[in-house]
Design a protein around this motif. Structure first.
Motif, PDB file in Angstrom:
ATOM      1  N   ALA A 137      62.909  54.648  76.577  1.00 34.57           N
ATOM      2  CA  ALA A 137      61.919  54.700  75.055  1.00 34.57           C
ATOM      3  C   ALA A 137      63.292  53.478  74.051  1.00 34.57           C
ATOM      4  CB  ALA A 137      62.068  55.883  73.870  1.00 34.57           C
ATOM      5  N   ILE A 138      64.411  53.270  73.556  1.00 29.49           N
ATOM      6  CA  ILE A 138      64.357  52.947  73.111  1.00 29.49           C
ATOM      7  C   ILE A 138      64.038  51.190  73.763  1.00 29.49           C
ATOM      8  CG2 ILE A 138      66.302  51.911  71.841  1.00 29.49           C
ATOM      9  CD1 ILE A 138      67.802  54.603  72.694  1.00 29.49           C
ATOM     10  N   ILE A 139      64.182  51.027  74.520  1.00 26.96           N
ATOM     11  CA  ILE A 139      64.389  49.056  74.726  1.00 26.96           C
ATOM     12  C   ILE A 139      62.064  49.132  74.685  1.00 26.96           C
ATOM     13  CG2 ILE A 139      63.798  48.007  76.633  1.00 26.96           C
ATOM     14  CD1 ILE A 139      66.412  49.467  78.234  1.00 26.96           C
ATOM     15  N   ASN A 140      61.457  50.264  75.173  1.00 28.00           N
ATOM     16  CA  ASN A 140      60.215  49.876  74.984  1.00 28.00           C
ATOM     17  C   ASN A 140      59.592  49.652  73.418  1.00 28.00           C
ATOM     18  OD1 ASN A 140      59.654  49.431  77.307  1.00 28.00           O
ATOM     19  ND2 ASN A 140      59.489  52.114  78.129  1.00 28.00           N
ATOM     20  N   ASP A 141      60.161  50.781  72.785  1.00 31.13           N
ATOM     21  CA  ASP A 141      60.050  50.645  71.340  1.00 31.13           C
ATOM     22  C   ASP A 141      60.693  49.298  70.461  1.00 31.13           C
ATOM     23  OD1 ASP A 141      58.657  52.510  68.768  1.00 31.13           O
ATOM     24  OD2 ASP A 141      61.363  51.947  67.954  1.00 31.13           O
ATOM     25  N   ALA A 142      61.411  48.233  70.700  1.00 37.07           N
ATOM     26  CA  ALA A 142      62.736  47.524  70.169  1.00 37.07           C
ATOM     27  C   ALA A 142      61.086  46.293  70.001  1.00 37.07           C
ATOM     28  CB  ALA A 142      63.356  47.259  70.951  1.00 37.07           C
ATOM     29  N   PHE A 143      60.586  45.843  71.306  1.00 39.10           N
ATOM     30  CA  PHE A 143      59.412  45.084  71.790  1.00 39.10           C
ATOM     31  C   PHE A 143      58.223  45.611  70.553  1.00 39.10           C
ATOM     32  CE2 PHE A 143      62.481  43.442  74.509  1.00 39.10           C
ATOM     33  CZ  PHE A 143      62.774  42.473  74.174  1.00 39.10           C
ATOM     34  N   ARG A 144      57.791  46.459  70.079  1.00 40.57           N
ATOM     35  CA  ARG A 144      57.175  46.847  69.931  1.00 40.57           C
ATOM     36  C   ARG A 144      56.545  45.754  68.564  1.00 40.57           C
ATOM     37  NH1 ARG A 144      55.632  51.217  66.423  1.00 40.57           N
ATOM     38  NH2 ARG A 144      57.050  52.092  66.601  1.00 40.57           N
ATOM     39  N   MET A 145      55.195  45.281  68.376  1.00 41.80           N
ATOM     40  CA  MET A 145      55.046  44.922  66.609  1.00 41.80           C
ATOM     41  C   MET A 145      54.788  45.569  66.302  1.00 41.80           C
ATOM     42  SD  MET A 145      54.827  41.994  67.803  1.00 41.80           S
ATOM     43  CE  MET A 145      54.049  40.662  69.868  1.00 41.80           C
ATOM     44  N   ASP A 146      54.682  45.197  64.301  1.00 38.97           N
ATOM     45  CA  ASP A 146      54.280  46.800  63.999  1.00 38.97           C
ATOM     46  C   ASP A 146      53.489  46.297  62.987  1.00 38.97           C
ATOM     47  OD1 ASP A 146      54.372  43.589  62.204  1.00 38.97           O
ATOM     48  OD2 ASP A 146      56.251  43.361  60.857  1.00 38.97           O
ATOM     49  N   GLN A 147      53.051  46.251  61.948  1.00 41.03           N
ATOM     50  CA  GLN A 147      51.368  46.648  61.779  1.00 41.03           C
ATOM     51  C   GLN A 147      50.825  45.160  61.614  1.00 41.03           C
ATOM     52  OE1 GLN A 147      51.096  48.583  58.365  1.00 41.03           O
ATOM     53  NE2 GLN A 147      50.927  50.878  59.675  1.00 41.03           N
ATOM     54  N   GLN A 148      52.149  44.064  61.305  1.00 41.47           N
ATOM     55  CA  GLN A 148      51.443  42.929  60.274  1.00 41.47           C
ATOM     56  C   GLN A 148      51.631  41.991  62.245  1.00 41.47           C
ATOM     57  OE1 GLN A 148      53.687  44.373  58.607  1.00 41.47           O
ATOM     58  NE2 GLN A 148      51.734  44.625  57.295  1.00 41.47           N
ATOM     59  N   GLY A 149      51.994  42.712  63.566  1.00 41.20           N
ATOM     60  CA  GLY A 149      52.020  42.035  64.366  1.00 41.20           C
ATOM     61  C   GLY A 149      53.192  40.831  64.719  1.00 41.20           C
ATOM     62  N   ASN A 150      54.922  40.678  63.651  1.00 43.37           N
ATOM     63  CA  ASN A 150      55.685  40.873  64.264  1.00 43.37           C
ATOM     64  C   ASN A 150      56.713  41.632  65.004  1.00 43.37           C
ATOM     65  OD1 ASN A 150      54.302  38.575  62.888  1.00 43.37           O
ATOM     66  ND2 ASN A 150      54.710  40.177  60.702  1.00 43.37           N
ATOM     67  N   ILE A 151      57.713  40.772  65.566  1.00 37.31           N
ATOM     68  CA  ILE A 151      58.427  41.159  66.410  1.00 37.31           C
ATOM     69  C   ILE A 151      59.293  41.850  65.006  1.00 37.31           C
ATOM     70  CG2 ILE A 151      60.484  40.601  67.563  1.00 37.31           C
ATOM     71  CD1 ILE A 151      58.741  41.032  69.421  1.00 37.31           C
ATOM     72  N   ARG A 152      59.960  43.106  65.730  1.00 39.51           N
ATOM     73  CA  ARG A 152      60.722  43.967  65.105  1.00 39.51           C
ATOM     74  C   ARG A 152      62.218  43.985  64.703  1.00 39.51           C
ATOM     75  NH1 ARG A 152      59.299  49.557  65.351  1.00 39.51           N
ATOM     76  NH2 ARG A 152      59.616  49.342  68.107  1.00 39.51           N
ATOM     77  N   THR A 153      63.089  42.640  64.351  1.00 34.64           N
ATOM     78  CA  THR A 153      63.695  41.622  64.320  1.00 34.64           C
ATOM     79  C   THR A 153      65.020  42.653  64.399  1.00 34.64           C
ATOM     80  OG1 THR A 153      64.296  41.370  62.015  1.00 34.64           O
ATOM     81  CG2 THR A 153      63.452  39.130  63.934  1.00 34.64           C
ATOM     82  N   GLY A 154      64.728  43.580  63.587  1.00 35.21           N
ATOM     83  CA  GLY A 154      66.052  44.825  63.273  1.00 35.21           C
ATOM     84  C   GLY A 154      66.539  45.665  64.737  1.00 35.21           C
ATOM     85  N   GLN A 155      64.932  46.004  65.457  1.00 35.34           N
ATOM     86  CA  GLN A 155      64.820  46.457  66.193  1.00 35.34           C
ATOM     87  C   GLN A 155      65.138  45.878  67.658  1.00 35.34           C
ATOM     88  OE1 GLN A 155      63.062  47.112  64.259  1.00 35.34           O
ATOM     89  NE2 GLN A 155      62.239  49.286  63.486  1.00 35.34           N
ATOM     90  N   VAL A 156      64.974  44.624  67.604  1.00 32.07           N
ATOM     91  CA  VAL A 156      65.902  43.704  69.086  1.00 32.07           C
ATOM     92  C   VAL A 156      67.253  44.260  68.883  1.00 32.07           C
ATOM     93  CG1 VAL A 156      64.909  41.917  70.044  1.00 32.07           C
ATOM     94  CG2 VAL A 156      63.697  42.506  68.974  1.00 32.07           C
ATOM     95  N   LEU A 157      67.552  43.548  67.594  1.00 34.73           N
ATOM     96  CA  LEU A 157      68.602  42.968  67.505  1.00 34.73           C
ATOM     97  C   LEU A 157      69.752  44.267  68.375  1.00 34.73           C
ATOM     98  CD1 LEU A 157      69.129  40.585  64.804  1.00 34.73           C
ATOM     99  CD2 LEU A 157      69.323  40.349  67.528  1.00 34.73           C
ATOM    100  N   SER A 158      69.018  45.906  67.674  1.00 32.37           N
ATOM    101  CA  SER A 158      70.176  46.952  67.693  1.00 32.37           C
ATOM    102  C   SER A 158      70.059  46.807  69.719  1.00 32.37           C
ATOM    103  CB  SER A 158      68.868  48.210  67.212  1.00 32.37           C
ATOM    104  OG  SER A 158      68.045  48.292  68.191  1.00 32.37           O
ATOM    105  N   LEU A 159      69.648  46.754  70.191  1.00 36.40           N
ATOM    106  CA  LEU A 159      69.349  46.335  71.677  1.00 36.40           C
ATOM    107  C   LEU A 159      70.794  45.834  71.897  1.00 36.40           C
ATOM    108  CD1 LEU A 159      66.424  45.594  73.084  1.00 36.40           C
ATOM    109  CD2 LEU A 159      67.175  47.532  73.220  1.00 36.40           C
ATOM    110  N   ARG A 160      71.761  44.621  71.217  1.00 41.54           N
ATOM    111  CA  ARG A 160      72.520  44.585  71.666  1.00 41.54           C
ATOM    112  C   ARG A 160      73.821  45.670  71.877  1.00 41.54           C
ATOM    113  NH1 ARG A 160      73.867  39.071  68.855  1.00 41.54           N
ATOM    114  NH2 ARG A 160      73.217  40.508  67.152  1.00 41.54           N
ATOM    115  N   ARG A 161      73.932  47.061  71.450  1.00 41.14           N
ATOM    116  CA  ARG A 161      74.566  48.095  70.767  1.00 41.14           C
ATOM    117  C   ARG A 161      74.708  49.134  71.723  1.00 41.14           C
ATOM    118  NH1 ARG A 161      72.286  48.585  65.205  1.00 41.14           N
ATOM    119  NH2 ARG A 161      71.979  49.718  65.797  1.00 41.14           N
ATOM    120  N   LEU A 162      73.337  49.083  72.699  1.00 43.48           N
ATOM    121  CA  LEU A 162      73.329  50.206  74.295  1.00 43.48           C
ATOM    122  C   LEU A 162      74.232  48.849  75.243  1.00 43.48           C
ATOM    123  CD1 LEU A 162      69.752  50.137  74.848  1.00 43.48           C
ATOM    124  CD2 LEU A 162      71.137  51.952  73.419  1.00 43.48           C
ATOM    125  N   GLN A 163      75.087  50.332  75.523  1.00 39.92           N
ATOM    126  CA  GLN A 163      76.479  49.596  76.882  1.00 39.92           C
ATOM    127  C   GLN A 163      76.010  49.824  78.236  1.00 39.92           C
ATOM    128  OE1 GLN A 163      79.270  48.785  75.678  1.00 39.92           O
ATOM    129  NE2 GLN A 163      79.512  49.211  72.741  1.00 39.92           N
TER     130      GLN A 163
END
Length: 210
Positions: A137-163
């Motif tokens: 769920a975390i991974i799929n949500d990270a690449f979900r677009m925002d309402q303007q159709g842009n990648i949500r940079t904060g969510q994508v970068l947060s993936l790097r914290r996963l061990q």
């Protein structure tokens, strides 16, 4: 032939006012309430422009003075500080005031993000049975677009914290890091005053917050 769409400045004769279309209207034909409204708006707008200019001048001075002080402090220790990056907090000697300079960068991802997404998708296909629903769920949500159709940079970068030790995942995280491109930055200066309880309260320069 091109039409001139620029509004010309004209001298308005005494006893007349210019309407929104640029026509000169005799004041005797304008209702008193409309004249009073016009005078109120003009007075407040003029004062707002004066304050805006003062605030703009203060902003320029604050950034310049803070940058100069940082360089002065560095020179005392014979260290050269280049660039404008970095957040800085300055405290008054008695701690009554605090000034924070913050640099907020705007970032986007280049084409390497697609390579990272492909590696992550390969991991997800293989982990379908073993991976926890929370991780998927975390991974799929990270690449979900925002309402303007842009990648949500904060969510994508947060993936790097996963061990996750999978080699493909590690390569994907490297690709995400390398895909980050800084496209702009904004600098903010915020001023705080310490209250009777020892907490710092912002000195608001936004009219909506006063």
């Amino acid at each position: 032939m091109e039409s001139n769409t620029m509004q010309c400045t004209i001298d308005i004769p005494a006893g007349y006012r210019q309407d929104a279309k640029g026509n000169l209207i005799p004041e005797r034909n304008i209702r008193p309430i409309d004249q009073a409204r016009d005078e109120l708006v003009a007075e407040l707008a003029s004062e707002a422009k004066r304050l805006h200019a003062q605030l703009a001048a203060f902003k320029i001075r604050a950034h310049a003075d803070i940058a100069a002080f940082i360089q002065l402090s560095a020179e005392e220790y014979r260290v050269f500080i280049g660039g404008t990056k970095g957040n800085v907090t300055l405290l008054a000697f008695n701690g009554s005031y605090k000034i924070i300079r913050q640099i907020q960068e705007s970032i986007r991802f280049d084409e390497r993000l697609q390579a990272a997404k492909a590696l992550i998708d390969a991991c997800l296909v293989e982990w379908t049975e073993d991976a926890s629903p929370e991780v998927r769920a975390i991974i799929n949500d990270a690449f979900r677009m925002d309402q303007q159709g842009n990648i949500r940079t904060g969510q994508v970068l947060s993936l790097r914290r996963l061990q996750i030790e999978d080699e493909r995942w590690q390569r994907a995280m490297v690709a995400i890091g390398e895909a980050v491109q800084v496209v702009g930055s904004k600098a903010y200066v915020r001023v705080y005053e310490r209250d009777d309880k020892g907490k710092y309260q912002p000195i608001t320069l936004d009219m909506a917050g006063v």
